[in-house]
Design an enzyme around this catalytic site. Structure first.
Site, PDB file in Angstrom:
ATOM      1  N   LYS A 118       2.720  11.093 -14.167  1.00  0.00           N
ATOM      2  CA  LYS A 118       1.613  11.473 -13.327  1.00  0.00           C
ATOM      3  C   LYS A 118       1.594  11.100 -11.622  1.00  0.00           C
ATOM      4  O   LYS A 118       1.295  11.894 -10.913  1.00  0.00           O
ATOM      5  CB  LYS A 118       0.293  10.664 -13.889  1.00  0.00           C
ATOM      6  CG  LYS A 118      -1.145  10.633 -13.185  1.00  0.00           C
ATOM      7  CD  LYS A 118      -2.096   9.767 -13.792  1.00  0.00           C
ATOM      8  CE  LYS A 118      -3.431   9.886 -12.705  1.00  0.00           C
ATOM      9  NZ  LYS A 118      -4.356   8.993 -13.397  1.00  0.00           N
ATOM     10  N   GLU A 141      11.691   4.585 -13.991  1.00  0.00           N
ATOM     11  CA  GLU A 141      12.366   4.833 -15.078  1.00  0.00           C
ATOM     12  C   GLU A 141      12.343   6.187 -15.336  1.00  0.00           C
ATOM     13  O   GLU A 141      13.681   6.962 -15.729  1.00  0.00           O
ATOM     14  CB  GLU A 141      11.623   4.453 -16.224  1.00  0.00           C
ATOM     15  CG  GLU A 141      11.521   3.036 -16.650  1.00  0.00           C
ATOM     16  CD  GLU A 141      10.352   2.053 -15.989  1.00  0.00           C
ATOM     17  OE1 GLU A 141       9.656   2.693 -15.160  1.00  0.00           O
ATOM     18  OE2 GLU A 141      10.081   1.102 -16.470  1.00  0.00           O
ATOM     19  N   GLY A 199      -3.362   8.224 -17.570  1.00  0.00           N
ATOM     20  CA  GLY A 199      -1.893   8.201 -18.212  1.00  0.00           C
ATOM     21  C   GLY A 199      -1.800   8.105 -19.711  1.00  0.00           C
ATOM     22  O   GLY A 199      -1.683   9.276 -20.352  1.00  0.00           O
ATOM     23  N   ARG A 200      -2.650   6.990 -20.111  1.00  0.00           N
ATOM     24  CA  ARG A 200      -2.614   6.749 -21.549  1.00  0.00           C
ATOM     25  C   ARG A 200      -3.586   7.950 -22.303  1.00  0.00           C
ATOM     26  O   ARG A 200      -3.969   7.772 -23.483  1.00  0.00           O
ATOM     27  CB  ARG A 200      -2.963   5.304 -21.964  1.00  0.00           C
ATOM     28  CG  ARG A 200      -4.260   4.737 -21.345  1.00  0.00           C
ATOM     29  CD  ARG A 200      -4.125   3.357 -21.399  1.00  0.00           C
ATOM     30  NE  ARG A 200      -5.047   2.532 -20.599  1.00  0.00           N
ATOM     31  CZ  ARG A 200      -5.130   2.120 -19.328  1.00  0.00           C
ATOM     32  NH1 ARG A 200      -3.833   2.450 -18.625  1.00  0.00           N
ATOM     33  NH2 ARG A 200      -6.139   1.696 -18.855  1.00  0.00           N
ATOM     34  N   GLU A 238      -3.194  -1.840 -23.017  1.00  0.00           N
ATOM     35  CA  GLU A 238      -3.193  -1.580 -21.568  1.00  0.00           C
ATOM     36  C   GLU A 238      -4.631  -1.455 -21.168  1.00  0.00           C
ATOM     37  O   GLU A 238      -5.266  -1.601 -19.972  1.00  0.00           O
ATOM     38  CB  GLU A 238      -2.510  -0.120 -21.142  1.00  0.00           C
ATOM     39  CG  GLU A 238      -2.061  -0.289 -19.814  1.00  0.00           C
ATOM     40  CD  GLU A 238      -0.987   0.891 -19.470  1.00  0.00           C
ATOM     41  OE1 GLU A 238       0.166   0.310 -19.235  1.00  0.00           O
ATOM     42  OE2 GLU A 238      -1.384   1.921 -19.234  1.00  0.00           O
ATOM     43  N   HIS A 291       7.263  -4.012 -47.316  1.00  0.00           N
ATOM     44  CA  HIS A 291       8.368  -4.708 -47.455  1.00  0.00           C
ATOM     45  C   HIS A 291       9.176  -5.508 -46.416  1.00  0.00           C
ATOM     46  O   HIS A 291      10.189  -5.936 -46.394  1.00  0.00           O
ATOM     47  CB  HIS A 291       9.650  -3.738 -48.042  1.00  0.00           C
ATOM     48  CG  HIS A 291       9.064  -3.075 -49.367  1.00  0.00           C
ATOM     49  ND1 HIS A 291       9.464  -3.761 -50.572  1.00  0.00           N
ATOM     50  CD2 HIS A 291       8.437  -2.052 -49.612  1.00  0.00           C
ATOM     51  CE1 HIS A 291       8.711  -2.988 -51.418  1.00  0.00           C
ATOM     52  NE2 HIS A 291       8.040  -1.703 -50.785  1.00  0.00           N
ATOM     53  N   LYS A 316       6.721  -4.580 -12.221  1.00  0.00           N
ATOM     54  CA  LYS A 316       7.503  -3.581 -11.405  1.00  0.00           C
ATOM     55  C   LYS A 316       7.824  -3.796 -10.065  1.00  0.00           C
ATOM     56  O   LYS A 316       8.864  -3.624  -9.550  1.00  0.00           O
ATOM     57  CB  LYS A 316       6.578  -2.264 -11.363  1.00  0.00           C
ATOM     58  CG  LYS A 316       6.166  -1.463 -12.581  1.00  0.00           C
ATOM     59  CD  LYS A 316       5.495  -0.149 -12.033  1.00  0.00           C
ATOM     60  CE  LYS A 316       4.506   0.366 -13.172  1.00  0.00           C
ATOM     61  NZ  LYS A 316       3.658   1.422 -12.763  1.00  0.00           N
TER      62      LYS A 316
HETATM   63  O1  F6P Z   1       3.001   1.449 -17.738  1.00  0.00           O
HETATM   64  C1  F6P Z   1       2.105   1.537 -16.462  1.00  0.00           C
HETATM   65  C2  F6P Z   1       1.868   3.059 -16.293  1.00  0.00           C
HETATM   66  O2  F6P Z   1       1.162   2.925 -15.107  1.00  0.00           O
HETATM   67  C3  F6P Z   1       1.057   3.715 -17.560  1.00  0.00           C
HETATM   68  O3  F6P Z   1      -0.184   3.550 -17.375  1.00  0.00           O
HETATM   69  C4  F6P Z   1       1.480   5.049 -17.470  1.00  0.00           C
HETATM   70  O4  F6P Z   1       1.165   5.820 -18.512  1.00  0.00           O
HETATM   71  C5  F6P Z   1       2.853   4.797 -17.363  1.00  0.00           C
HETATM   72  O5  F6P Z   1       3.040   3.700 -16.271  1.00  0.00           O
HETATM   73  C6  F6P Z   1       3.601   6.137 -16.784  1.00  0.00           C
HETATM   74  O6  F6P Z   1       2.976   6.354 -15.513  1.00  0.00           O
HETATM   75  P1  F6P Z   1       3.471   8.047 -14.811  1.00  0.00           P
HETATM   76  O7  F6P Z   1       3.035   8.920 -15.593  1.00  0.00           O
HETATM   77  O8  F6P Z   1       2.801   7.794 -13.293  1.00  0.00           O
HETATM   78  O9  F6P Z   1       5.034   7.995 -14.638  1.00  0.00           O
END
Ligand code: F6P
Length: 530
Positions: A193, A199, A251-252, A337, A368, A497
């Site tokens: 987003k 990452e 995002g979620r 979250e 199990h 972060k």
């Molecule tokens: O982990 C925090 C977060 O901001 C989440 O809310 C989000 O889904 C994720 O990082 C990924 O964010 P982006 O889509 O901006 O890479």
């Protein structure tokens, strides 16, 4: 807060759930919509409690906030944003944000996604080496968990290229995924987003250089799903390969729009529409059904009864459906979250516990592993079972019967347990006598009286998956409103972060470690020593 209900909880703590069953209980303690059936009769909630729980909804702003959310008001106050993932499941109507109807843009993007996905599926859009055989979705959190979970859940509907999901910054993941793929027939989707997530950008760059070794114009095999147009073009992704969405999609909550592209490519637009329709059906149910038959509201109230009123700090999500094996992970982000916060909307300290710890695994595997604790441990873990009436494998009916039997056996065992008399009989029939019989019998006692709910669905179709996800989204929303939390920001992930960004040059040896606490300095030394 909740003081009357807390007194009630204590006063019935020793009451056996089984004693609540009269002729009417199973008909009252359930709710149903569009093929989903939810049973909560195996909880220690009686009619008086239920009324009091429904009073909470009437005495708080749940219904007003619900309507505000659906109508585009800026209920995410800390970020001054509307919360409109529900719009992504609509196919008509008008919803206004800042005086502008957002529906036309949503429908236009959906059409672009469908056209693109169809072209990939039919081979009209292809890689340097021909028709795409593989799609790699690079994203994390909400840009990974939703599509990865749904791709697995909807395997019987997958007719497109194979999808892979890379999220972790650990190079092992991207290495292992790319190792088996042909760069000339692989489409890379960079899902972020913000397009700032370290990452995702690190993995995207690694994928880009992997592709550059073989493919002459790698950018043509890249797609971006993002709200940050400038950043995606800076990365080199052509504008016609960008599928954007607005800041009012959290995002979620984003699987329903562009973030679902890999899923559309995998299952096709008709099945994806069924998935959207399932979500829409739950939206309709949430908005229009009575409080006492409203699934998201009931789930939320049961959650509050167990966590904030009863003090059970965790809840287990236990799908008896192997293809829902990533659902607990997905719900962990959605629930924790959203509601893992100790501060209320006005910045005040929360007077109750935050949303609970959510965890789980599919049955029967969990049986199990950790069910021992659920049955005999000293923690009470409210369990949320899920089971289909039918499986997709009609030729393996006996598997499904055993799966269903196991699911029902677990909720029954949790409620009824095994008392000492029954345990003594068992020990005696195993040949134990005297002191040894007593010792053995006590190991076999199950206290029981442990609450659980069961969600029964027809079959894990795209429609049904859409219903289940939207059900949980709205449940989280209702819990958040009752707790006075803003469920739509996530400040709790920011500090780590920031610190990671600062620590990275220290670990690379470019900056000194002296500014850190002694434990961190010591660990840096250990990690950097040969
Ligand atoms: O982990 C925090 C977060 O901001 C989440 O809310 C989000 O889904 C994720 O990082 C990924 O964010 P982006 O889509 O901006 O890479």
């Amino acid at each position: 807060m909740f003081s009357e209900l807390k007194d009630k909880f204590s006063s019935v703590a020793d009451r056996r759930i089984e004693t609540l069953f009269d002729k009417t209980r199973v008909a009252i303690f359930c709710a149903e919509t569009d093929g989903l059936f939810f049973d909560y009769s195996k909880t220690n909630i009686d009619l008086e409690t239920l009324d009091k729980l429904f009073e909470i909804v009437k005495n708080t702003s749940v219904l007003d906030k619900r309507d505000a959310m659906f109508s585009g008001e800026k209920i995410n106050v800390s970020e001054n944003r509307a919360v409109l993932h529900t719009v992504l499941r609509k196919s008509s109507g008008q919803v206004f944000v800042d005086g502008e109807d957002v529906m036309p843009a949503v429908l236009e993007t959906r059409t672009r996604i469908f056209n693109f996905a169809e072209a990939v599926r039919t081979g009209k859009i292809r890689g340097q080496g021909g028709v795409y055989t593989d799609v790699v979705n690079i994203g994390i959190g909400g840009s990974d968990l939703g599509p990865a979970m749904a791709y697995l859940a909807l395997q019987p509907y997958v007719t497109g290229p194979k999808c892979h999901y890379v999220s972790n910054i650990d190079g092992a993941q991207i290495h292992d995924v790319l190792a088996d793929l042909n760069p000339e027939t692989t489409l890379i989707i960079v899902a972020s987003k913000t397009f700032t997530t370290i990452e995702t950008l690190t993995n995207a760059k690694t994928a880009f250089s992997w592709m550059s070794n073989i493919v002459s114009e790698p950018a043509t095999q890249f797609v971006a799903l993002s709200s940050a147009k400038e950043k995606t073009s800076e990365f080199g992704i052509p504008d016609n390969h960008l599928f954007g969405f607005e800041d009012w999609v959290g995002g979620r909550y984003s699987l329903w729009g562009p973030i679902g592209l890999s899923l559309v490519i995998a299952i096709g637009k008709e099945h994806f529409c069924d998935f959207l329709n399932g979500g829409f059906s739950m939206d309709d149910h949430f908005q229009n059904s009575k409080i006492n038959k409203n699934l998201p509201i009931i789930l939320a109230l049961i959650g509050i009864w167990h966590a904030q009123i009863g003090g059970h700090t965790t809840r287990a999500v236990l799908p008896y459906e192997q293809r829902l094996s990533r659902l607990p992970a997905y719900l962990q982000q959605l629930e924790m979250e959203s509601n893992g916060k100790g501060v209320g909307i006005e910045g005040e300290e929360l007077l109750t516990t935050s949303g609970p710890i959510v965890w789980g695994e599919p049955g029967t595997n969990g049986q199990h592993a950790f069910y021992q604790l659920i049955h005999q441990g000293t923690h009470v873990v409210p369990c949320e079972f899920m089971i289909a009436k039918q499986s997709h494998e009609s030729h393996l009916k006996h598997h499904h019967e055993l799966l269903q039997a196991n699911c029902l056996a677990q909720s029954q065992a949790l409620m009824s347990g095994r008392n000492i008399a029954a345990a003594r009989t068992m020990a005696a029939s195993a040949g134990f006598v005297g002191k040894e019989l007593e010792r053995q019998a006590h190991q076999m006692v199950f206290q029981g009286n442990r609450p659980s709910t069961t969600l029964v669905y027809q079959k894990l179709t795209p429609f049904c998956l859409g219903q289940i996800i939207a059900l949980y989204e709205h449940r989280v929303f209702v819990e958040g409103v009752i707790l006075g939390i803003n469920s739509f920001d996530q400040w709790g992930v920011e500090l780590g972060k920031d610190l990671a960004t600062k620590l990275s040059p220290v670990l690379a040896g470019r900056e000194p470690a002296t500014q850190y606490d002694l434990s961190t300095q010591n660990l840096i030394t250990k990690l950097c020593s040969k």
